[in-house]
Design a protein around this motif. Structure first.
Motif, PDB file in Angstrom:
ATOM      1  N   VAL A 206      87.479  65.171 -24.375  1.00  0.00           N
ATOM      2  CA  VAL A 206      88.037  65.785 -25.486  1.00  0.00           C
ATOM      3  C   VAL A 206      89.523  66.150 -25.579  1.00  0.00           C
TER       4      VAL A 206
ATOM      5  N   SER B 284      92.227  63.367 -26.249  1.00  0.00           N
ATOM      6  CA  SER B 284      92.332  62.834 -27.479  1.00  0.00           C
ATOM      7  C   SER B 284      92.551  63.982 -28.485  1.00  0.00           C
TER       8      SER B 284
ATOM      9  N   LEU C 186      90.239  64.250 -31.739  1.00  0.00           N
ATOM     10  CA  LEU C 186      88.858  64.572 -31.280  1.00  0.00           C
ATOM     11  C   LEU C 186      89.065  66.338 -30.863  1.00  0.00           C
ATOM     12  N   TYR C 187      89.998  66.599 -30.031  1.00  0.00           N
ATOM     13  CA  TYR C 187      90.268  67.990 -29.937  1.00  0.00           C
ATOM     14  C   TYR C 187      90.276  69.005 -31.042  1.00  0.00           C
TER      15      TYR C 187
ATOM     16  N   PHE D 208      89.160  68.214 -34.177  1.00  0.00           N
ATOM     17  CA  PHE D 208      87.787  68.066 -34.604  1.00  0.00           C
ATOM     18  C   PHE D 208      86.753  69.049 -34.012  1.00  0.00           C
ATOM     19  N   SER D 209      86.578  69.039 -32.706  1.00  0.00           N
ATOM     20  CA  SER D 209      85.804  69.846 -31.854  1.00  0.00           C
ATOM     21  C   SER D 209      86.048  71.287 -31.955  1.00  0.00           C
TER      22      SER D 209
END
Lengths: 463, 208
Positions: free
Chosen positions: A406, A409, A412-413, A415-416
């Motif tokens: 995570v 990226s 992605l970071y 989004f998470s």
């Protein structure tokens, strides 16, 4: 060998969980140890050259490690000239066999023993008991845990986890003191009478060694109770057991170490007795058992050899936020706390893989260590060695891998983060549950509406 | 690692030493000898010593003659107390004890009266060796211990102590005794009189 001594059942986290069930007791344990840490501070601050003293001690130990071969040979020669028999034990098993052999020759079965972490490391008591030898630990704290069938939970304060009422009950059962009496003065007096009888009737005394002087072949044993001295001086045979790292070059170096030891341990200016055993008294036999048990291997490791500088004062335990709140027994090794956690994996990586993780890496241990061992750095390094060798649990590994994925990226970071915040706000039970290890003993924080990144992008446009 | 074949023929001693030789890091020299930075004047040393010893449970009795010590002992430890005196200067009032060669005989000793070599200001410790102990068990097995130290014989720190020891006659057994025996193993409550002497009286002698 150490590894075969007892099957490991639970890891540090599970054992700490059990300890943590009684919150009032945890608070009491925590405060008691912090009080000792504070006493240590007061004692240290009275010495203007304290930091210089620590540095000197660390350098002396560095010299010892770099010249150990020579010092051990010199020590052996000097001790032999003093009339002492010197034995060498490659491991715990050989140490136990040697000690038993010496006792066997005397034909007796009653032995007194003063505090020795080495004999705990080697599980000597269990070994001797199996051979029909009756060993009595004479340090009060050690006697208490021995009567209770437990190992010590702290290297200097063996029964720091026991309350006086429980000790009163234990003494009532084993020593016949009146039920309900838990006055420390009274209980200590009862133990004095009980153990005096053992001192008077035990022809063999085993002691540990605080320092062994290469130059003179003498050993120094420090106690407050006088139990080592009383045992040795009333016995026909004195067996002193020591790890090979206990050597110091010259007698004058005792000046440095004795100034540091008790102040670091309990805040006392010195222990009541600091006895220098150079020659046995006429008619007495004195044996010194030099034990390796993994030490010479550790010497070859640049990252971990400094742990051999340890003088067993226990300061790192008293200051450790994890030790204070998880108790000594959660470490399932003879030496608990930060120093135990860097020593234990060297003996058995698999069995002790959990211990280097029993730390917040706050560094307080390194800051109070009288010989400046880089304890928290070593804890961190052990974690990497353990991960490389495949001794890290699947949960931890998967978690770390997931995190690495995570964090590598940015998309992605972001989004998470948004997902996590959304769940915390609208479905809090999804994070506040027992499946989440971070929820244990904690409330999860309230999640903000937006991340800092989102806030910044919005506000940057405004200006 | 020493090979398995080598191990079989080597004793543990040789094996350990060989492993150490192979594994020890390059030689690092010893640091310069540590000197105390807190020497202090003689009066300061006495004051420090008295303060520290009292704080760790010792009782300090300042005296300016041997007679004063003898009188104090007679008054505080009247018969039937079993006193073992090994101090020549007190022999007139308290005959020198002759000890049997069995430390167990000393179990009933009420008071042992001994002369320390010197004392240390920073920690209240008194250095005494086998030449003055009579029996090595004596200071540990007696119920009460009395040590005599001359006020001139107080050194500031442990560094000074070992410097002084180096200049004295060699010993076979020597010990620093700082206060009475004690334990705090039960809930950190300090109890004086664990296994050794229950009290320590320190006669601080000034003058002759």
């Amino acid at each position: 060998m150490e590894a075969t001594a007892e099957p490991k059942t639970k890891d540090h986290a599970a054992l700490a969980d059990t300890f943590n069930k009684d919150e009032a007791r945890v608070d009491w344990h925590d405060k008691t140890l912090w009080f000792i840490r504070q006493k240590r501070d007061k004692a240290a601050w009275q010495i203007p050259d304290w930091e210089h003293l620590r540095e000197t001690a660390s350098q002396i130990k560095h010299n010892v490690l770099s010249n150990l071969h020579h010092y051990l040979e010199t020590f052996e020669k000097q001790a032999q000239q003093n009339g002492v028999t010197v034995h060498w034990a490659a491991d715990a098993e050989e140490h136990n066999r040697i000690v038993h052999g010496i006792i066997q020759k005397t034909g007796i079965t009653r032995v007194v023993k003063s505090k020795s972490m080495l004999t705990e490391e080697c599980h000597l008591n269990d070994y001797l008991a199996a051979q029909g030898i009756d060993v009595v630990d004479t340090d009060l704290g050690e006697r208490i845990v021995q009567l209770a069938g437990e190992p010590p939970s702290h290297i200097v304060l063996p029964c720091i986890h026991w309350k006086k009422e429980e000790i009163g009950q234990l003494f009532h059962k084993h020593l016949g003191t009146p039920e309900g009496n838990s006055d420390p003065q009274f209980l200590a007096a009862a133990a004095r009478v009980h153990l005096r009888e053992r001192f008077m009737t035990s022809p063999v005394a085993i002691t540990g060694v605080n320092f062994a002087v290469a130059e003179t072949g003498e050993i120094v044993v420090c106690t407050n109770e006088g139990n080592a001295d009383l045992g040795v001086q009333l016995a026909d045979v004195h067996i002193a057991c020591m790890g090979i790292e206990k050597i110091i070059p010259q007698r004058k170096h005792l000046g440095v170490f004795l100034r540091l030891l008790a102040r670091s341990a309990t805040g006392q200016p010195i222990t009541t007795y600091s006895s220098h055993f150079r020659k046995p008294r006429p008619g007495q036999h004195m044996h010194i058992v030099l034990v390796d048990n993994g030490r010479s291997e550790r010497l070859g490791s640049e990252d971990f050899r400094n742990a051999l500088k340890c003088i067993r004062c226990g300061a790192c335990m008293n200051t450790c936020p994890v030790y204070r709140r998880s108790g000594g027994h959660s470490y399932h090794y003879a030496i608990a706390g930060p120093i135990g956690s860097i020593l234990a994996p060297g003996l058995d990586m698999k069995k002790n893989a959990d211990l280097p993780f029993a730390s917040t890496l706050c560094g307080s241990c390194s800051n109070v260590c009288p010989v400046k061992i880089d304890i928290h750095d070593q804890l961190y390094k052990w974690r990497q060695v353990l991960a490389k060798n495949g001794y890290v649990s699947e949960t931890k590994k998967t978690g770390m891998k997931g995190m690495a994925f995570v964090l590598s990226s940015p998309g992605l970071y972001r989004f998470s983060g948004a997902i996590g915040r959304w769940f915390s706000r609208y479905l809090p039970f999804m994070v506040n549950n027992s499946l989440n290890p971070w929820y244990k003993q904690r409330e999860m924080p309230q999640a903000p509406k937006e991340s800092f990144g989102e806030w910044y992008r919005k506000n940057k446009k405004k200006s | 690692m020493v090979s398995q074949k080598q191990k079989e023929v080597m004793s543990s001693r040789e094996q350990i030493l060989a492993n150490i030789k192979k594994n020890q890091p390059p030689l690092v020299s010893l640091p310069a000898a540590t000197q105390s930075t807190t020497s202090g004047l003689p009066d300061e040393r006495v004051h420090k010593f008295v303060t520290v010893l009292q704080a760790i449970g010792g009782q300090v009795v300042p005296v300016n003659s041997w007679d004063a010590i003898a009188a104090y002992v007679s008054k505080q430890f009247p018969p039937p107390a079993r006193t073992i005196n090994l101090v020549q200067e007190l022999a007139n009032d308290h005959p020198l004890a002759v000890l049997e060669n069995d430390p167990h005989q000393l179990e009933s000793v009420t008071l042992a009266l001994l002369k320390g070599h010197f004392a240390v200001a920073e920690n209240g410790a008194v250095w005494i060796t086998d030449t003055r102990l009579g029996d090595r068990a004596l200071p540990f097995i007696c119920e009460h211990l009395a040590l005599i130290v001359h006020a001139d014989a107080i050194v500031p720190t442990m560094h000074d102590a070992y410097e002084r020891i180096a200049g004295e006659a060699p010993y076979e057994f020597g010990t620093f005794i700082a206060g009475p025996s004690k334990t705090a193993d039960i809930e950190q409550s300090l109890v004086l009189g664990a296994h050794g002497a229950k009290t320590l009286t320190l006669f601080l002698l000034s003058g002759n």
